[in-house]
Design a protein around this motif. Structure first.
Motif, PDB file in Angstrom:
ATOM      1  N   LYS A 177       0.834  -1.204   0.000  1.00 49.98           N
ATOM      2  CA  LYS A 177       0.000   0.000   0.000  1.00 49.98           C
ATOM      3  C   LYS A 177       0.868   1.253   0.000  1.00 49.98           C
ATOM      4  O   LYS A 177       0.563   2.244  -0.665  1.00 49.98           O
ATOM      5  N   GLU A 178       1.949   1.188   0.743  1.00 45.00           N
ATOM      6  CA  GLU A 178       2.853   2.338   0.837  1.00 45.00           C
ATOM      7  C   GLU A 178       3.502   2.659  -0.503  1.00 45.00           C
ATOM      8  O   GLU A 178       3.508   3.802  -0.953  1.00 45.00           O
ATOM      9  N   ILE A 179       4.037   1.626  -1.181  1.00 41.85           N
ATOM     10  CA  ILE A 179       4.701   1.908  -2.456  1.00 41.85           C
ATOM     11  C   ILE A 179       3.682   2.253  -3.538  1.00 41.85           C
ATOM     12  O   ILE A 179       4.012   2.943  -4.504  1.00 41.85           O
ATOM     13  N   SER A 180       2.436   1.806  -3.367  1.00 43.50           N
ATOM     14  CA  SER A 180       1.381   2.201  -4.294  1.00 43.50           C
ATOM     15  C   SER A 180       1.128   3.698  -4.197  1.00 43.50           C
ATOM     16  O   SER A 180       0.996   4.388  -5.213  1.00 43.50           O
ATOM     17  N   ALA A 181       1.062   4.207  -2.972  1.00 51.09           N
ATOM     18  CA  ALA A 181       0.887   5.645  -2.768  1.00 51.09           C
ATOM     19  C   ALA A 181       2.092   6.407  -3.299  1.00 51.09           C
ATOM     20  O   ALA A 181       1.952   7.463  -3.929  1.00 51.09           O
ATOM     21  N   GLN A 182       3.282   5.875  -3.064  1.00 54.68           N
ATOM     22  CA  GLN A 182       4.497   6.521  -3.557  1.00 54.68           C
ATOM     23  C   GLN A 182       4.530   6.536  -5.090  1.00 54.68           C
ATOM     24  O   GLN A 182       4.976   7.506  -5.695  1.00 54.68           O
ATOM     25  N   PHE A 183       4.070   5.453  -5.689  1.00 51.75           N
ATOM     26  CA  PHE A 183       4.027   5.371  -7.153  1.00 51.75           C
ATOM     27  C   PHE A 183       3.159   6.480  -7.733  1.00 51.75           C
ATOM     28  O   PHE A 183       3.557   7.179  -8.675  1.00 51.75           O
TER      29      PHE A 183
END
Length: 259
Positions: A177-183
């Motif tokens: 979820k975190e890297i999705s937001a960062q993406f």
């Protein structure tokens, strides 16, 4: 036009540190997926950890295996637009075609990146964004391809995360979820950079790709030139050709490193 709108620009220091500590080791010599293990269990990295083999990703294999019978049924029933689904397939094959050209080992070594899952994602993310920029030029079929390139990336990412070692499922889920937001945030920064001057694009690359840690301006300059040249090369290809089959070709970044 921004490719997407949303999210935070900077990563969570806690979760980023966690991802950076997961090193990649090969599961099998001929499989281009990696197993992520806590750093304390890994003292050295195999040169094949991120080498892309001639085999397709699991995501594309699964899709391709269903394609023939699926199209036959659709053709007979006439209930669904087969061409639309071929365009969806194209997104997955475009992802595979481009990702298989990336020399991850060179990116890691030249830009002093740790051989981790997060580094793999940062390199992959940059190339997926460049693919998205090109296909956004066609607002109909190109949009479908773009969306499914992103879908292929997330399925590939999930497949790699599923190969994690002794890491709790909640931690895996939270970090995805975190890297999705960062993406999503990275796309905004890269979009702004590509539409602006080199200073703005360099800033976006430094913040995201280099994680605010690059002290070598030549590295930032090399990556900036690479992105500009790659986008230019993609733009030179006619819409009808890139919508027919995967033809996007990456330039050799090694040729830019001595300029």
């Amino acid at each position: 036009m921004s490719v997407v709108r949303c999210a935070r620009l900077l990563p969570s220091p806690k979760n980023t540190a966690m991802l950076l500590s997961w090193r990649t080791t090969p599961i099998h010599k001929n499989v281009n997926s990696g197993r992520l293990l806590p750093a304390i269990f890994t003292t050295s990295m195999s040169s094949e950890a991120h080498t892309i083999s001639e085999q397709r990703t699991t995501v594309v294999d699964n899709l391709a295996s269903k394609r023939g019978i699926f199209e036959t049924i659709l053709n007979k029933t006439g209930l669904i637009d087969v061409q639309k689904y071929r365009t969806i397939y194209l997104g997955f094959f475009v992802y595979e075609h481009v990702i298989n050209q990336i020399d991850y080992a060179f990116f890691f070594k030249h830009f002093n990146m740790p051989d981790t899952f997060f580094s793999w994602f940062l390199v992959t993310e940059l190339h997926v964004w460049m693919i998205m920029v090109r296909y956004m030029a066609d607002e109909k079929d190109g949009k479908i391809v773009r969306n499914n390139v992103v879908q292929a990336m997330w399925e590939d990412t999930q497949a790699r995360i599923d190969k994690l070692g002794t890491i709790r499922s909640k931690i895996k889920s939270d970090n995805l979820k975190e890297i999705s937001a960062q993406f999503n945030a990275a796309l905004i920064g890269y979009d702004e950079g590509i539409q602006s001057d080199d200073k703005t694009l360099a800033g976006a690359l430094w913040r995201r790709f280099f994680q605010l840690e690059c002290n070598n301006p030549e590295h930032v300059e090399t990556l900036l030139i690479y992105v500009r040249k790659q986008i230019c090369l993609f733009d030179s290809l006619p819409n009808r050709e890139i919508l027919a089959k995967p033809i996007l070709k990456l330039i050799n970044i090694k040729t830019l490193c001595n300029q």
